[in-house]
Design a protein around this motif. Structure first.
Motif, PDB file in Angstrom:
ATOM      1  N   HIS A   1       6.692  -6.172   4.455  1.00  0.00           N
ATOM      2  CA  HIS A   1       5.913  -7.845   4.920  1.00  0.00           C
ATOM      3  C   HIS A   1       5.051  -7.772   6.333  1.00  0.00           C
ATOM      4  CE1 HIS A   1       6.919  -9.003   0.760  1.00  0.00           C
ATOM      5  NE2 HIS A   1       8.196  -8.507   1.242  1.00  0.00           N
ATOM      6  N   ARG A   2       5.678  -6.459   7.042  1.00  0.00           N
ATOM      7  CA  ARG A   2       5.470  -6.397   8.048  1.00  0.00           C
ATOM      8  C   ARG A   2       4.532  -5.809   8.506  1.00  0.00           C
ATOM      9  NH1 ARG A   2       9.550  -6.749  13.100  1.00  0.00           N
ATOM     10  NH2 ARG A   2       6.982  -6.484  14.360  1.00  0.00           N
ATOM     11  N   ARG A   3       3.948  -5.053   7.668  1.00  0.00           N
ATOM     12  CA  ARG A   3       2.601  -3.775   7.503  1.00  0.00           C
ATOM     13  C   ARG A   3       1.369  -4.323   6.606  1.00  0.00           C
ATOM     14  NH1 ARG A   3       5.269   1.377   5.419  1.00  0.00           N
ATOM     15  NH2 ARG A   3       3.115   1.815   5.725  1.00  0.00           N
ATOM     16  N   GLU A   4       0.776  -3.084   6.577  1.00  0.00           N
ATOM     17  CA  GLU A   4      -0.803  -3.592   5.417  1.00  0.00           C
ATOM     18  C   GLU A   4      -0.572  -4.964   4.634  1.00  0.00           C
ATOM     19  OE1 GLU A   4      -0.915   0.210   6.225  1.00  0.00           O
ATOM     20  OE2 GLU A   4       0.760  -0.885   6.155  1.00  0.00           O
ATOM     21  N   ALA A   5      -1.239  -6.247   4.039  1.00  0.00           N
ATOM     22  CA  ALA A   5      -1.166  -6.656   3.419  1.00  0.00           C
ATOM     23  C   ALA A   5      -1.408  -6.312   1.829  1.00  0.00           C
ATOM     24  CB  ALA A   5      -2.330  -7.727   3.395  1.00  0.00           C
ATOM     25  N   PHE A   6      -1.908  -5.162   1.363  1.00  0.00           N
ATOM     26  CA  PHE A   6      -1.833  -4.584  -0.277  1.00  0.00           C
ATOM     27  C   PHE A   6      -0.015  -4.220  -0.113  1.00  0.00           C
ATOM     28  CE2 PHE A   6      -2.416  -1.018   2.678  1.00  0.00           C
ATOM     29  CZ  PHE A   6      -0.871   0.112   1.485  1.00  0.00           C
ATOM     30  N   ARG A   7       0.473  -4.239   1.238  1.00  0.00           N
ATOM     31  CA  ARG A   7       2.345  -3.982   0.363  1.00  0.00           C
ATOM     32  C   ARG A   7       2.701  -4.833   0.426  1.00  0.00           C
ATOM     33  NH1 ARG A   7       2.640   1.907   1.750  1.00  0.00           N
ATOM     34  NH2 ARG A   7       1.172   3.040   3.844  1.00  0.00           N
ATOM     35  N   HIS A   8       2.225  -6.272   0.504  1.00  0.00           N
ATOM     36  CA  HIS A   8       3.386  -7.495   0.121  1.00  0.00           C
ATOM     37  C   HIS A   8       3.538  -7.907  -1.111  1.00  0.00           C
ATOM     38  CE1 HIS A   8       1.536  -8.871   4.381  1.00  0.00           C
ATOM     39  NE2 HIS A   8       2.053  -7.414   4.735  1.00  0.00           N
ATOM     40  N   HIS A   9       2.884  -7.130  -2.339  1.00  0.00           N
ATOM     41  CA  HIS A   9       2.621  -7.642  -3.241  1.00  0.00           C
ATOM     42  C   HIS A   9       3.787  -6.255  -3.682  1.00  0.00           C
ATOM     43  CE1 HIS A   9       2.120  -6.758  -7.760  1.00  0.00           C
ATOM     44  NE2 HIS A   9       2.181  -7.858  -7.538  1.00  0.00           N
ATOM     45  N   SER A  10       4.829  -6.444  -5.122  1.00  0.00           N
ATOM     46  CA  SER A  10       5.086  -5.546  -5.677  1.00  0.00           C
ATOM     47  C   SER A  10       5.516  -5.653  -7.401  1.00  0.00           C
ATOM     48  CB  SER A  10       7.161  -5.551  -4.978  1.00  0.00           C
ATOM     49  OG  SER A  10       7.577  -4.908  -5.460  1.00  0.00           O
ATOM     50  N   TYR A  11       5.368  -5.025  -8.157  1.00  0.00           N
ATOM     51  CA  TYR A  11       4.774  -4.986  -9.267  1.00  0.00           C
ATOM     52  C   TYR A  11       6.897  -5.006 -10.220  1.00  0.00           C
ATOM     53  CZ  TYR A  11       0.069  -5.194 -10.455  1.00  0.00           C
ATOM     54  OH  TYR A  11      -1.221  -5.990  -9.745  1.00  0.00           O
ATOM     55  N   VAL A  12       7.537  -4.117  -9.125  1.00  0.00           N
ATOM     56  CA  VAL A  12       8.611  -4.252  -9.285  1.00  0.00           C
ATOM     57  C   VAL A  12       9.644  -5.416  -8.993  1.00  0.00           C
ATOM     58  CG1 VAL A  12      11.280  -2.493  -8.257  1.00  0.00           C
ATOM     59  CG2 VAL A  12       8.696  -1.230  -9.140  1.00  0.00           C
ATOM     60  N   SER A  13       9.292  -6.210  -8.004  1.00  0.00           N
ATOM     61  CA  SER A  13      10.069  -7.024  -7.471  1.00  0.00           C
ATOM     62  C   SER A  13      10.546  -8.014  -8.510  1.00  0.00           C
ATOM     63  CB  SER A  13       9.305  -8.408  -6.198  1.00  0.00           C
ATOM     64  OG  SER A  13       9.478  -6.394  -5.470  1.00  0.00           O
ATOM     65  N   PRO A  14       9.297  -8.678  -9.481  1.00  0.00           N
ATOM     66  CA  PRO A  14      10.062  -9.457 -10.241  1.00  0.00           C
ATOM     67  C   PRO A  14      11.036  -8.862 -11.384  1.00  0.00           C
ATOM     68  CG  PRO A  14       7.137  -9.374 -10.221  1.00  0.00           C
ATOM     69  CD  PRO A  14       8.352  -8.133  -9.284  1.00  0.00           C
ATOM     70  N   ILE A  15      11.403  -7.669 -11.419  1.00  0.00           N
ATOM     71  CA  ILE A  15      12.297  -7.159 -12.607  1.00  0.00           C
ATOM     72  C   ILE A  15      13.751  -7.030 -11.899  1.00  0.00           C
ATOM     73  CG2 ILE A  15       9.940  -6.617 -14.407  1.00  0.00           C
ATOM     74  CD1 ILE A  15      12.183  -4.231 -12.301  1.00  0.00           C
ATOM     75  N   ALA A  16      13.157  -6.782 -10.073  1.00  0.00           N
ATOM     76  CA  ALA A  16      14.216  -6.397  -9.274  1.00  0.00           C
ATOM     77  C   ALA A  16      15.824  -7.330  -9.701  1.00  0.00           C
ATOM     78  CB  ALA A  16      14.166  -5.556  -7.990  1.00  0.00           C
ATOM     79  N   ALA A  17      17.137  -7.269  -9.401  1.00  0.00           N
ATOM     80  CA  ALA A  17      18.384  -8.050  -9.020  1.00  0.00           C
ATOM     81  C   ALA A  17      18.527  -8.236  -8.275  1.00  0.00           C
ATOM     82  CB  ALA A  17      19.340  -7.473  -9.888  1.00  0.00           C
ATOM     83  N   GLY A  18      17.256  -7.446  -6.597  1.00  0.00           N
ATOM     84  CA  GLY A  18      17.183  -7.492  -5.236  1.00  0.00           C
ATOM     85  C   GLY A  18      16.439  -6.073  -4.801  1.00  0.00           C
ATOM     86  N   VAL A  19      15.958  -7.115  -3.413  1.00  0.00           N
ATOM     87  CA  VAL A  19      14.638  -6.025  -3.121  1.00  0.00           C
ATOM     88  C   VAL A  19      14.916  -6.462  -1.382  1.00  0.00           C
ATOM     89  CG1 VAL A  19      12.379  -5.817  -1.994  1.00  0.00           C
ATOM     90  CG2 VAL A  19      13.175  -7.346  -4.258  1.00  0.00           C
ATOM     91  N   ILE A  20      15.717  -4.967  -1.107  1.00  0.00           N
ATOM     92  CA  ILE A  20      16.011  -4.427   0.184  1.00  0.00           C
ATOM     93  C   ILE A  20      14.737  -3.831   1.186  1.00  0.00           C
ATOM     94  CG2 ILE A  20      17.973  -3.572   1.750  1.00  0.00           C
ATOM     95  CD1 ILE A  20      19.530  -4.030  -1.155  1.00  0.00           C
ATOM     96  N   ALA A  21      14.393  -4.212   2.415  1.00  0.00           N
ATOM     97  CA  ALA A  21      13.367  -3.727   2.655  1.00  0.00           C
ATOM     98  C   ALA A  21      13.626  -3.898   5.023  1.00  0.00           C
ATOM     99  CB  ALA A  21      12.022  -4.259   2.952  1.00  0.00           C
ATOM    100  N   GLY A  22      13.156  -3.052   5.162  1.00  0.00           N
ATOM    101  CA  GLY A  22      13.168  -3.354   6.695  1.00  0.00           C
ATOM    102  C   GLY A  22      14.134  -2.629   7.554  1.00  0.00           C
ATOM    103  N   TYR A  23      15.529  -1.925   6.460  1.00  0.00           N
ATOM    104  CA  TYR A  23      16.938  -1.260   7.523  1.00  0.00           C
ATOM    105  C   TYR A  23      17.201   0.218   6.831  1.00  0.00           C
ATOM    106  CZ  TYR A  23      18.287  -6.155   7.027  1.00  0.00           C
ATOM    107  OH  TYR A  23      18.344  -7.773   6.873  1.00  0.00           O
ATOM    108  N   GLY A  24      16.357   0.855   6.801  1.00  0.00           N
ATOM    109  CA  GLY A  24      15.836   2.667   7.016  1.00  0.00           C
ATOM    110  C   GLY A  24      16.698   2.825   6.010  1.00  0.00           C
TER     111      GLY A  24
END
Length: 152
Positions: free
Chosen positions: A113-136
């Motif tokens: 979400h701190r990167r290019e706008a096209f990276r802000h959308h995920s087809y996976v997130s709506p079916i995921a129990a959780g999303v973890i981003a930015g922690y290496g």
């Protein structure tokens, strides 16, 4: 696929998508210096601590990823996936991830979400129990811990 099952529990399927085989050399300012081997080692150690094994795989070929997901039906506890670039492009991957009917945790090494706008959308997130981003690569550890909470 490596297979490090340590118990009679069904293993966690750890999937990494395109270009993640280049971790450690590809854009270290964005993705860090850890390698895919480091990711797998961290995942296996974390899962073992919690009484689970890991089946780890990485591919640059979308069809291969879909096949692995389809073949996992009835054989896994859940999925931890870093879909890489397919996050933003693959309806087919999102469709496949619901087939095994297990919890899915989505991981991104960088904060998408701190990167290019096209990276802000995920087809996976709506079916995921959780999303973890930015922690290496620690995000994989967090995802495995959450996945185990969901399945135990």
């Amino acid at each position: 696929m490596s297979d490090a099952e340590v118990t009679d529990r069904l293993p966690i399927l750890l999937l990494n998508g395109p270009n993640l085989n280049m971790l450690g050399t590809r854009e270290p300012a964005v993705y860090g210096s850890d390698t895919l081997a480091d990711v797998v080692d961290l995942a296996e150690r974390t899962a073992a601590e919690l009484g689970f094994g890991v089946r780890a795989a990485q591919t640059n070929h979308e069809g291969q990823m879909l096949d692995w997901i389809h073949e996992s039906v009835g054989k896994i506890s859940g999925i931890v996936i870093n879909p890489g670039g397919w996050t933003h492009t693959s309806v087919a991957l999102a469709d496949a991830l619901v087939v095994p009917d297990v919890p899915v945790l989505e991981v991104h090494i960088s904060n998408v979400h701190r990167r290019e706008a096209f990276r802000h959308h995920s087809y996976v997130s709506p079916i995921a129990a959780g999303v973890i981003a930015g922690y290496g690569i620690r995000g994989y550890e967090f995802a495995i811990r959450r996945l185990v909470e969901l399945v135990v």
